[in-house]
Design a protein around this motif. Structure first.
Motif, PDB file in Angstrom:
ATOM      1  N   PRO A  73      34.150   9.845   4.105  1.00  0.00           N
ATOM      2  CA  PRO A  73      33.053   9.147   3.419  1.00  0.00           C
ATOM      3  C   PRO A  73      31.731   9.882   3.624  1.00  0.00           C
ATOM      4  N   SER A  74      30.992  10.073   2.574  1.00  0.00           N
ATOM      5  CA  SER A  74      29.698  10.739   2.679  1.00  0.00           C
ATOM      6  C   SER A  74      28.769   9.950   3.595  1.00  0.00           C
ATOM      7  N   LYS A  75      28.035  10.663   4.430  1.00  0.00           N
ATOM      8  CA  LYS A  75      27.079  10.022   5.333  1.00  0.00           C
ATOM      9  C   LYS A  75      25.697   9.896   4.694  1.00  0.00           C
ATOM     10  N   LEU A  76      25.541  10.442   3.507  1.00  0.00           N
ATOM     11  CA  LEU A  76      24.234  10.436   2.855  1.00  0.00           C
ATOM     12  C   LEU A  76      24.025   9.186   2.012  1.00  0.00           C
ATOM     13  N   SER A  77      22.816   8.676   2.005  1.00  0.00           N
ATOM     14  CA  SER A  77      22.449   7.576   1.108  1.00  0.00           C
ATOM     15  C   SER A  77      21.884   8.173  -0.184  1.00  0.00           C
ATOM     16  N   LEU A 126      35.614  14.727  -0.140  1.00  0.00           N
ATOM     17  CA  LEU A 126      34.415  13.934   0.160  1.00  0.00           C
ATOM     18  C   LEU A 126      34.363  12.752  -0.804  1.00  0.00           C
ATOM     19  N   VAL A 127      34.167  11.550  -0.266  1.00  0.00           N
ATOM     20  CA  VAL A 127      34.068  10.342  -1.091  1.00  0.00           C
ATOM     21  C   VAL A 127      32.618   9.890  -1.109  1.00  0.00           C
ATOM     22  N   THR A 128      32.052   9.749  -2.303  1.00  0.00           N
ATOM     23  CA  THR A 128      30.629   9.441  -2.432  1.00  0.00           C
ATOM     24  C   THR A 128      30.377   8.472  -3.579  1.00  0.00           C
ATOM     25  N   LEU A 129      29.250   7.777  -3.507  1.00  0.00           N
ATOM     26  CA  LEU A 129      28.843   6.916  -4.628  1.00  0.00           C
ATOM     27  C   LEU A 129      28.322   7.774  -5.770  1.00  0.00           C
ATOM     28  N   GLN A 134      25.922  19.867  -1.002  1.00  0.00           N
ATOM     29  CA  GLN A 134      25.738  20.664   0.215  1.00  0.00           C
ATOM     30  C   GLN A 134      26.551  20.079   1.372  1.00  0.00           C
ATOM     31  N   GLU A 135      26.602  18.767   1.441  1.00  0.00           N
ATOM     32  CA  GLU A 135      27.420  18.109   2.470  1.00  0.00           C
ATOM     33  C   GLU A 135      28.887  18.493   2.307  1.00  0.00           C
ATOM     34  N   ALA A 136      29.366  18.503   1.064  1.00  0.00           N
ATOM     35  CA  ALA A 136      30.753  18.888   0.790  1.00  0.00           C
ATOM     36  C   ALA A 136      31.009  20.337   1.188  1.00  0.00           C
TER      37      ALA A 136
END
Length: 372
Positions: free
Chosen positions: A361-365, A43-46, A54-56
């Motif tokens: 890419p993470s879909k979360l902001s 998972l790639v995230t800022l 949890q997304e991961a």
């Protein structure tokens, strides 16, 4: 195709954004967990927060690559009843490792600041603030004429002889070599205890200092002589300049007001803060992802009409006004452009290396601010 482990994934990533590019004291690298395990999804995230973890978990990711290090300052404890300790606990329970690539990803070619420059349609893009560069070295080696091309090719294959957009660059001058092999020598040309006179070429190439060992290995492997004669010189010239921020030009001049709207649209933010006369003509643009308060003067010296950066302080905005530098502040969160940038780069790199690993890419902001 083969399943990689975490070490292989990060080794591939660091060929693009090596740790050596990071500014001194930056908290980068593996921060939580282990890379000594099989990795099929990343998972790639800022940022890393509980929702991202949890997304991961739901995606089945074994590794997170984050731009902002979740452990940025020294931790005094690991209390799981406090937010940071609870986050670490959540990651360890689900066996998810976290690797942080911060300023090294900002500085890397094709990294955060290049992604922002591309999104803003900048042309003739250059580094705004140089942070690193490599010294050039020159190798001059003497070879028998019949072996010159063999040695030249080996040096070129090792990376020597690249100047700008040109490869296989070298210079050759003819001459006469003299030597007398000792009784214990095993000469390629000549006989023991007899003076040999040989038509030789002096072959010269340049290369960045970081590949010196590779170039010397290629030389010694390809050269026919038992003891090749060569000179190795450190030059004042530098190559592979890297740095923070980017500066470039727009295809056509626009007003500050018009360009602020473009920035807002291209970086997909709900609003921007603007410093400077809205009718000012803009053509040269500097951009630096994250907090760019320290670089107001740098952008001005580079000739920028406007500086695009986040987290602008009140008094720094006044300083920018005083030196007649326009500023557009779209917020710190614009660095989230790295999510798709890193995922695209690494998915391509894994396909080329025949590794079965997906980068998502993470879909979360993780933007903490809301506009009301």
């Amino acid at each position: 195709m083969k399943q990689p482990n975490g070490q292989q994934i990060i080794s591939l990533f660091e060929q693009w954004a090596p740790k050596s590019l990071a500014v001194e004291g930056d908290s980068i690298g593996l921060q939580i967990g282990t890379l000594n395990k099989s990795v099929s999804k990343v998972l790639v995230t800022l940022d890393v927060n509980p929702k991202v973890v949890q997304e991961a978990v739901e995606l089945g990711c074994e590794l997170i690559i984050a731009h902002h290090p979740p452990i940025y300052r020294k931790m005094k404890n690991m209390r799981t009843d406090l937010p940071q300790g609870r986050l670490v606990e959540q990651l360890i329970k689900h066996d998810i490792a976290v690797y942080a690539a911060h300023t090294n990803l900002d500085i890397a070619t094709g990294g955060v600041n290049d992604l922002l420059a591309d999104a803003l349609h900048l042309k003739n893009v250059e580094i705004m603030e140089q942070t690193t560069a490599e010294k050039l070295m020159k190798l001059a080696v003497y070879t028998p004429k019949e072996s010159t091309e063999q040695v030249r090719d080996a040096l070129a294959n090792a990376g020597a002889g690249q100047i700008g957009d040109y490869t296989n660059c070298s210079f050759t001058s003819p001459g006469e070599g003299r030597f007398k092999p000792s009784a214990s020598a095993d000469p390629y040309i000549g006989k023991a205890n007899e003076l040999a006179v040989v038509e030789e070429d002096k072959l010269e190439v340049v290369f960045p200092i970081s590949i010196k060992n590779r170039v010397l290995k290629a030389l010694l492997t390809s050269h026919p002589y038992e003891e090749p004669a060569y000179d190795l010189l450190l030059m004042d010239l530098e190559v592979n300049e890297k740095g923070l921020g980017r500066i470039g030009t727009l295809p056509n001049p626009v007003t500050l007001s018009e360009y602020a709207q473009t920035v807002k649209q291209q970086l997909q933010v709900p609003f921007v803060r603007v410093v400077g006369p809205l009718d000012k003509t803009i053509q040269k643009v500097a951009v630096l992802g994250g907090d760019g308060n320290k670089y107001i003067q740098t952008a001005k010296r580079a000739g920028a009409d406007v500086f695009i950066t986040g987290d602008l302080y009140f008094h720094v905005a006044q300083d920018a006004e005083a030196i007649e530098l326009a500023v557009i502040d779209p917020g710190h969160h614009i660095e989230s452009i790295m999510k798709t940038g890193v995922a695209d780069y690494m998915n391509t790199a894994c396909i080329e290396k025949k590794l079965t690993c997906s980068f998502i890419p993470s879909k979360l902001s993780t933007e903490p601010f809301q506009l009301i």
